[in-house]
Enzyme design. Structure first.
Site, short mmCIF file in Angstrom:
data_model
loop_
_atom_site.label_atom_id
_atom_site.label_comp_id
_atom_site.label_asym_id
_atom_site.label_seq_id
_atom_site.Cartn_x
_atom_site.Cartn_y
_atom_site.Cartn_z
N ASN A 36 0.82 -1.21 0.00
CA ASN A 36 0.00 0.00 0.00
C ASN A 36 0.86 1.26 0.00
OD1 ASN A 36 -2.50 -1.40 0.21
ND2 ASN A 36 -2.05 -1.79 2.36
N HIS A 125 -14.68 -2.51 4.42
CA HIS A 125 -13.57 -3.28 5.02
C HIS A 125 -14.03 -4.08 6.25
CE1 HIS A 125 -9.66 -3.61 7.27
NE2 HIS A 125 -9.27 -3.93 6.05
N GLU A 166 -16.68 3.95 1.90
CA GLU A 166 -15.24 4.23 1.79
C GLU A 166 -15.03 5.15 0.60
OE1 GLU A 166 -13.10 0.52 1.52
OE2 GLU A 166 -14.14 -0.29 3.28
N SER A 170 -11.15 -0.89 -1.19
CA SER A 170 -9.84 -1.55 -1.13
C SER A 170 -9.72 -2.72 -2.07
CB SER A 170 -9.56 -2.00 0.31
OG SER A 170 -10.60 -2.82 0.78
N ASP A 195 -14.78 6.21 5.47
CA ASP A 195 -13.44 5.65 5.68
C ASP A 195 -12.56 6.09 4.51
OD1 ASP A 195 -11.19 4.00 5.52
OD2 ASP A 195 -12.21 2.25 6.34
N LYS A 229 -1.06 3.32 4.80
CA LYS A 229 -1.08 3.06 3.35
C LYS A 229 -0.22 4.14 2.67
CE LYS A 229 -5.34 0.70 4.25
NZ LYS A 229 -4.71 -0.60 4.48
#
Ligand SMILES: Cc1ncc(COP(=O)(O)O)c(C=O)c1O
Length: 379
Positions: A36, A125, A166, A170, A195, A229
């Site tokens: 990341n 997540h 988010e 991800s 997020d 990240k």
């Protein structure tokens, strides 16, 4: 003791037989398309040196925080860095957490109450899901980025409603439609929890993320930023009003019942954001250039996402198939990992590709060749 071991072993064997056994591994190949570290801060010698220098300047330095933030673990330096974070993220206040996981579990478990409803995107997540499981509120998924499905659920929801999304997802690397989402939430009086794990650092001035970049930060009740990240370090913060922070200090168990981050981590957060104030714009541009180059190389490949984020995916349905693809790519020198079901739905197994500012054009060409060589539609 022996019996207990046998119980554990049986469960591990079941996992292994399903092809899902996890194991700790070092980097599997030299070319990083997995980490990341999108803009290379984790490997930045300049940031390393800045953190080292800062540590030597901290008045009355300690090796550890010595306790929870609510006991002996608070320090003027931590509060000063939180004030800086609040300024960077345009919030009234910020509260540092040990990790994004702890921040999400805190927010989701402590804020929505019995009788309330949490509506979350189906692809959020695991830390958000774990936080919801600890909450007394009802919780339901809505289809990924599907505002029509969300609206239908808003019409039926009871109590105070929280929408959890988010900024960049991800597993898919796509972006949340924040502007229409805010308008919808306002129509139904719902609060948004956002997020920003995968947008922190890579978007917004100084790495301030999607909501700030769009000027929508004031419309979001709670924002979570993570530092492990693109920021290249560790930790996270929650940003909101003073009440949001005071509430978490009082009710967030992962905040209350744990030793605070050590001064080293606070210095790393301080220095990483100072570094971004100075170097953020060219680093973000370099990442956009890398993404643009990758997308150009793969635009004719329908199994490749080709989106505008550092997270790209290539679909290879079936756990066995995607594992075979991973082995071949790894043998070609790429550090890439397959994403198996049930982490993603069956049929959506994929290679997850993280792009970085430090990936050379030659490395991306090699990746593009790998993406072309294997059949795209099943083993
Ligand atoms: C969307 C999202 N939120 C939260 C987290 C957890 O952050 P951390 O690694 O700081 O615990 C992750 C990490 O994978 C993530 O992808």
């Amino acid at each position: 003791m022996k019996d207990f071991d046998a119980v554990l072993r049986n469960r591990l064997v079941v996992r292994e037989e399903a092809g899902l056994l996890r194991a700790l591994r070092q980097a599997v190949a030299p070319i990083d398309f997995t980490s990341n570290d999108y803009i290379g801060l984790a490997r930045s010698p300049a940031l390393f040196a800045a953190i080292e220098q800062k540590l030597n300047q901290i008045p009355s330095p300690l090796n550890g925080a010595t306790g929870s933030r609510l006991l002996s673990g608070n320090a003027p330096y931590t509060e000063a860095v939180e004030a800086t974070l609040a300024r960077i993220f345009f919030g009234d206040a910020a509260l540092i957490f040990q990790s994004g996981y702890a921040a999400n579990v805190s927010v989701l478990s402590a804020m929505p109450q019995r009788g309330d409803t949490i509506l979350c995107d189906e692809l959020v997540h695991a830390s958000i899901k774990d936080g919801m499981r600890l909450s007394l509120a009802k919780h339901h998924n809505f289809r990924h980025n599907d505002l029509q499905d969300l609206e239908e659920r808003l019409q039926r929801a009871t109590g105070q409603v929280f929408i959890v999304v988010e900024s960049i997802y991800s597993m898919d690397g796509d972006t949340c439609p924040l502007e229409p989402l805010v308008a919808l939430a306002e129509r139904y009086g719902a609060f948004i929890i956002l997020d920003e794990a995968h947008s922190t650092g890579v978007m917004g001035e100084g790495g301030s993320g999607l909501a700030v970049a769009l000027g929508m930060h004031d419309k979001i009740a709670v924002r979570i930023y993570t530092f492990g990240k693109a920021m290249g370090i560790h930790g996270a913060c929650v940003v909101g009003t003073h009440s949001v922070v005071e509430y978490l200090v009082n009710f967030a168990r992962p905040f209350i019942y744990t030793t605070a981050l050590p001064p080293h981590s606070i210095a790393a957060i301080d220095c990483a954001f100072a570094y971004m104030q100075e170097h953020g714009a060219p680093l973000q541009q370099a990442l956009r250039d890398t993404i643009g180059y990758f997308v150009q190389q793969v635009q004719d490949l329908p199994h490749v996402s080709g989106n505008n984020s550092a997270i790209q995916t290539a679909l290879y349905p079936g756990n066995a198939y995607v594992r075979q693809v991973a082995r071949e790519w790894q043998a070609a020198g790429l550090d890439v990992r397959p994403i198996l079901s049930p982490t993603v739905p069956a049929g959506a197994e994929r290679m997850r590709i993280c792009l970085h500012t430090f990936n050379t054009r030659e490395e991306i060409d090699l990746l593009a060749r790998c993406l072309r060589v294997l059949p795209a539609a099943g083993p």
